[in-house]
Design a protein around this motif. Structure first.
Motif, PDB file in Angstrom:
ATOM      1  N   LYS A   4      77.075 -45.591 -35.460  1.00  0.00           N
ATOM      2  CA  LYS A   4      76.440 -45.020 -34.272  1.00  0.00           C
ATOM      3  C   LYS A   4      76.948 -45.686 -32.996  1.00  0.00           C
ATOM      4  CE  LYS A   4      72.276 -43.028 -36.247  1.00  0.00           C
ATOM      5  NZ  LYS A   4      70.793 -43.028 -36.244  1.00  0.00           N
ATOM      6  N   SER A   5      77.292 -46.976 -33.076  1.00  0.00           N
ATOM      7  CA  SER A   5      77.834 -47.669 -31.898  1.00  0.00           C
ATOM      8  C   SER A   5      79.180 -47.095 -31.482  1.00  0.00           C
ATOM      9  CB  SER A   5      77.962 -49.175 -32.170  1.00  0.00           C
ATOM     10  OG  SER A   5      79.113 -49.472 -32.951  1.00  0.00           O
ATOM     11  N   LEU A   6      79.851 -46.417 -32.402  1.00  0.00           N
ATOM     12  CA  LEU A   6      81.129 -45.763 -32.111  1.00  0.00           C
ATOM     13  C   LEU A   6      80.928 -44.319 -31.648  1.00  0.00           C
ATOM     14  CD1 LEU A   6      83.117 -46.957 -35.262  1.00  0.00           C
ATOM     15  CD2 LEU A   6      83.139 -47.967 -32.970  1.00  0.00           C
ATOM     16  N   ASP A   7      79.671 -43.901 -31.538  1.00  0.00           N
ATOM     17  CA  ASP A   7      79.309 -42.522 -31.212  1.00  0.00           C
ATOM     18  C   ASP A   7      79.619 -41.547 -32.337  1.00  0.00           C
ATOM     19  OD1 ASP A   7      78.164 -43.092 -28.732  1.00  0.00           O
ATOM     20  OD2 ASP A   7      80.093 -42.925 -27.700  1.00  0.00           O
ATOM     21  N   ALA A   8      79.735 -42.053 -33.563  1.00  0.00           N
ATOM     22  CA  ALA A   8      79.866 -41.163 -34.719  1.00  0.00           C
ATOM     23  C   ALA A   8      78.520 -40.466 -34.906  1.00  0.00           C
ATOM     24  CB  ALA A   8      80.245 -41.952 -35.965  1.00  0.00           C
ATOM     25  N   ARG A   9      78.569 -39.211 -35.276  1.00  0.00           N
ATOM     26  CA  ARG A   9      77.353 -38.408 -35.396  1.00  0.00           C
ATOM     27  C   ARG A   9      77.012 -38.179 -36.854  1.00  0.00           C
ATOM     28  NH1 ARG A   9      76.239 -32.654 -35.359  1.00  0.00           N
ATOM     29  NH2 ARG A   9      78.465 -32.321 -35.480  1.00  0.00           N
ATOM     30  N   PRO A  10      75.782 -38.541 -37.256  1.00  0.00           N
ATOM     31  CA  PRO A  10      75.387 -38.250 -38.638  1.00  0.00           C
ATOM     32  C   PRO A  10      75.209 -36.742 -38.823  1.00  0.00           C
ATOM     33  CG  PRO A  10      73.530 -39.163 -37.418  1.00  0.00           C
ATOM     34  CD  PRO A  10      74.721 -39.209 -36.510  1.00  0.00           C
ATOM     35  N   MET A  11      75.556 -36.268 -39.981  1.00  0.00           N
ATOM     36  CA  MET A  11      75.474 -34.847 -40.286  1.00  0.00           C
ATOM     37  C   MET A  11      74.213 -34.598 -41.106  1.00  0.00           C
ATOM     38  SD  MET A  11      78.216 -33.726 -38.800  1.00  0.00           S
ATOM     39  CE  MET A  11      78.412 -32.084 -39.445  1.00  0.00           C
ATOM     40  N   ASP A  12      73.060 -34.794 -40.493  1.00  0.00           N
ATOM     41  CA  ASP A  12      71.787 -34.719 -41.200  1.00  0.00           C
ATOM     42  C   ASP A  12      71.496 -33.343 -41.786  1.00  0.00           C
ATOM     43  OD1 ASP A  12      71.274 -37.376 -40.583  1.00  0.00           O
ATOM     44  OD2 ASP A  12      70.253 -36.860 -38.722  1.00  0.00           O
ATOM     45  N   GLU A  13      72.097 -32.314 -41.247  1.00  0.00           N
ATOM     46  CA  GLU A  13      71.789 -30.972 -41.725  1.00  0.00           C
ATOM     47  C   GLU A  13      72.567 -30.579 -42.986  1.00  0.00           C
ATOM     48  OE1 GLU A  13      74.989 -30.551 -38.497  1.00  0.00           O
ATOM     49  OE2 GLU A  13      73.244 -31.802 -38.820  1.00  0.00           O
ATOM     50  N   TRP A  14      73.377 -31.485 -43.506  1.00  0.00           N
ATOM     51  CA  TRP A  14      74.178 -31.217 -44.695  1.00  0.00           C
ATOM     52  C   TRP A  14      73.660 -32.041 -45.863  1.00  0.00           C
ATOM     53  CZ3 TRP A  14      78.060 -27.622 -44.725  1.00  0.00           C
ATOM     54  CH2 TRP A  14      78.480 -27.149 -43.484  1.00  0.00           C
ATOM     55  N   THR A  15      73.710 -31.466 -47.056  1.00  0.00           N
ATOM     56  CA  THR A  15      73.363 -32.176 -48.274  1.00  0.00           C
ATOM     57  C   THR A  15      74.591 -32.208 -49.173  1.00  0.00           C
ATOM     58  OG1 THR A  15      71.067 -31.441 -48.146  1.00  0.00           O
ATOM     59  CG2 THR A  15      71.851 -32.196 -50.295  1.00  0.00           C
ATOM     60  N   VAL A  16      74.899 -33.359 -49.677  1.00  0.00           N
ATOM     61  CA  VAL A  16      76.054 -33.521 -50.559  1.00  0.00           C
ATOM     62  C   VAL A  16      75.647 -33.118 -51.971  1.00  0.00           C
ATOM     63  CG1 VAL A  16      77.692 -35.169 -51.527  1.00  0.00           C
ATOM     64  CG2 VAL A  16      76.949 -35.398 -49.142  1.00  0.00           C
ATOM     65  N   TYR A  17      76.476 -32.318 -52.613  1.00  0.00           N
ATOM     66  CA  TYR A  17      76.270 -31.932 -54.010  1.00  0.00           C
ATOM     67  C   TYR A  17      77.437 -32.462 -54.830  1.00  0.00           C
ATOM     68  CZ  TYR A  17      72.582 -28.850 -52.489  1.00  0.00           C
ATOM     69  OH  TYR A  17      71.416 -28.366 -51.952  1.00  0.00           O
TER      70      TYR A  17
END
Length: 161
Positions: A133-146
């Motif tokens: 997050k300190s690098l401004d990377a954005r989490p992809m919370d709307e995706w689920t890994v299968y």
């Protein structure tokens, strides 16, 4: 970090790569899931070229590694880089080496015309999440890994026969 260099892995590095993988698995409490061997890594990385490894090297010592491969975004119409593993030896952390490895991959992505650099992070790994997050990377919370592995992969594959 003034003497930090990067070097791509060579065929003779499979033992070192495996040591990094095992250390990462230990950190992630997943040691029991590592079934990779030097022979499998050599085949996958150097014979099949399924992924690549770059080492961060300081004063002749490999202090970190990143294992990555190319994927493709149909929406962007361009390739991307997927970072499978990033690990810096514990005694070398906090000195900017992880960020330097990510910056190296970001520059590689730009040189190769890639549209993105992406990776997964375990939900409990707060130090890494905060770092990303300190690098401004954005989490992809709307995706689920299968995932399909082992018997479930075998079962579905049998339906193709």
């Amino acid at each position: 970090m003034s003497h930090l260099q990067f070097r791509p892995a060579e065929r003779g590095d499979t033992g070192l790569i495996l040591r990094f993988i095992r250390a990462l698995a230990e950190y992630e409490h997943m040691e029991d899931q590592v079934v990779a061997t030097e022979e499998l890594l050599e085949e996958g990385l150097f014979d099949k070229r399924a992924a690549q490894v770059v080492f961060a090297v300081e004063d002749g010592r490999e202090i970190g590694f990143a294992l990555y491969f190319h994927n493709f975004s149909t929406f962007l119409g361009r390739p991307g880089i997927y970072l499978e593993d990033l690990f810096v030896w514990p005694e070398c952390r906090g000195r900017g080496y992880g960020k330097a490895l990510l910056a190296y991959l970001a520059a590689l992505a730009k040189r190769e015309g890639c549209g993105r650099l992406e990776w997964w992070c375990l939900d409990w790994n707060r130090p890494s999440i905060d770092f990303y997050k300190s690098l401004d990377a954005r989490p992809m919370d709307e995706w689920t890994v299968y995932r399909l592995t082992g018997r479930t992969l075998d079962k579905l594959a049998e339906e193709a026969l």
